[in-house]
Enzyme design. Sequence first.
Site, mmCIF file in Angstrom:
data_model
loop_
_atom_site.group_PDB
_atom_site.id
_atom_site.type_symbol
_atom_site.label_atom_id
_atom_site.label_comp_id
_atom_site.label_asym_id
_atom_site.label_seq_id
_atom_site.Cartn_x
_atom_site.Cartn_y
_atom_site.Cartn_z
ATOM 1 N N SER A 144 -53.532 -41.191 36.817
ATOM 2 C CA SER A 144 -51.953 -40.340 36.860
ATOM 3 C C SER A 144 -52.624 -39.333 35.317
ATOM 4 O O SER A 144 -52.992 -39.557 34.403
ATOM 5 C CB SER A 144 -50.966 -41.557 36.344
ATOM 6 O OG SER A 144 -49.782 -39.772 35.532
ATOM 7 N N TYR A 157 -45.047 -46.483 31.876
ATOM 8 C CA TYR A 157 -45.615 -45.484 33.184
ATOM 9 C C TYR A 157 -47.314 -44.522 32.338
ATOM 10 O O TYR A 157 -48.266 -45.194 33.203
ATOM 11 C CB TYR A 157 -44.609 -44.438 33.821
ATOM 12 C CG TYR A 157 -45.476 -43.516 34.742
ATOM 13 C CD1 TYR A 157 -45.776 -44.159 36.277
ATOM 14 C CD2 TYR A 157 -46.289 -42.512 34.141
ATOM 15 C CE1 TYR A 157 -46.440 -43.527 37.348
ATOM 16 C CE2 TYR A 157 -47.257 -41.791 35.704
ATOM 17 C CZ TYR A 157 -47.118 -42.167 36.983
ATOM 18 O OH TYR A 157 -47.407 -41.632 38.098
#
Length: 263
Positions: A144, A157
Amino acid sequence: MNIFDLSGKVALITGASYGIGYAIAKGLHDAGAKIVFNDLTQEIVDKGLESYKKDNIDATGYVCDITDENSVRDMICDIESRFGAVDILVNNAGIIKRIPMCEMSVEDFRRVIDVDLTGAFIVSKAVIPGMIKRGGGKIINICSLMSEFGRETVSAYAAAKGGLKMLTRNIASEYGGMNIQCNGIGPGYIATPQTAPLREPLPDGSPHPFDTYIRARTPAGRWGLPEDIVGTAVFLASRASDFVNGQIIYVDGGIVAYFGRQP
Ligand code: NAP
Ligand code: GCO
């Protein structure tokens, strides 16, 4: 010889009933691979199977939670007995919980780490022995922008995806000598159900401020589509990337390169 050809290869893509995983699976299929995927419930797997059928893809779907090591082991044993060892693993399944850090429960934090980081460890650990026996393999971890950046509300996250970047480098380091290449893809902001809450127009019909922000922050000036990730995935799954190991390729319309416009 087509160096991107995946004929005869078995590809397992986790969490690939829809979204980025589905697009990657379709791309690997189009390059010749046999497609196997998993998801959390029979209902979602069945929905995925319907989509694959519509696209004329003969995919096999399993119900399997990637955080459950026994369930992952059973799935890999079944895949190996039916199709042979997994040649290409795409660790795609992931979740996000957008909660300010000091309001986040430790259970929520742990669940995100469990799915986004520990899950990739569990599935990789289960396929690597088969890859070694077969003489090599490809592991692609879906990282990510949060493998590099932080932002409000995504502490778990970002911690998980930062960890996944380092797991990628470690698998490359530990198993590169056995002809296993492990690389990551860092997608930018991609229009999928995961990011739908950041794109929904406001009640008065005006664009969501995050939507406006992302378009301005992305040199390409748009959200990515799941299909934007496919070319890089095929490259990293193919022999074209046989000397590429431990890298994270950001497929982000230029976000990582861009300092941002003066307000
Ligand atoms: P998505 O639309 O939410 O799809 C994620 C998939 O993972 C779903 O099918 C989900 O199943 C499955 N999944 C979740 N937990 C699982 C578990 N424990 N075991 C098995 N499957 C599980 O997400 P996406 O946007 O396509 O994202 C795919 C990957 O790319 C994720 O790792 C995400 O973090 C990453 N990513 C996304 C973006 C983006 O902008 N969209 C950007 C960078 C990275 P259910 O349907 O049952 O929940
Ligand atoms: C968020 C987003 C991101 C993206 C993606 C960026 O809330 O900031 O959901 O984290 O999904 O991972 O690469």
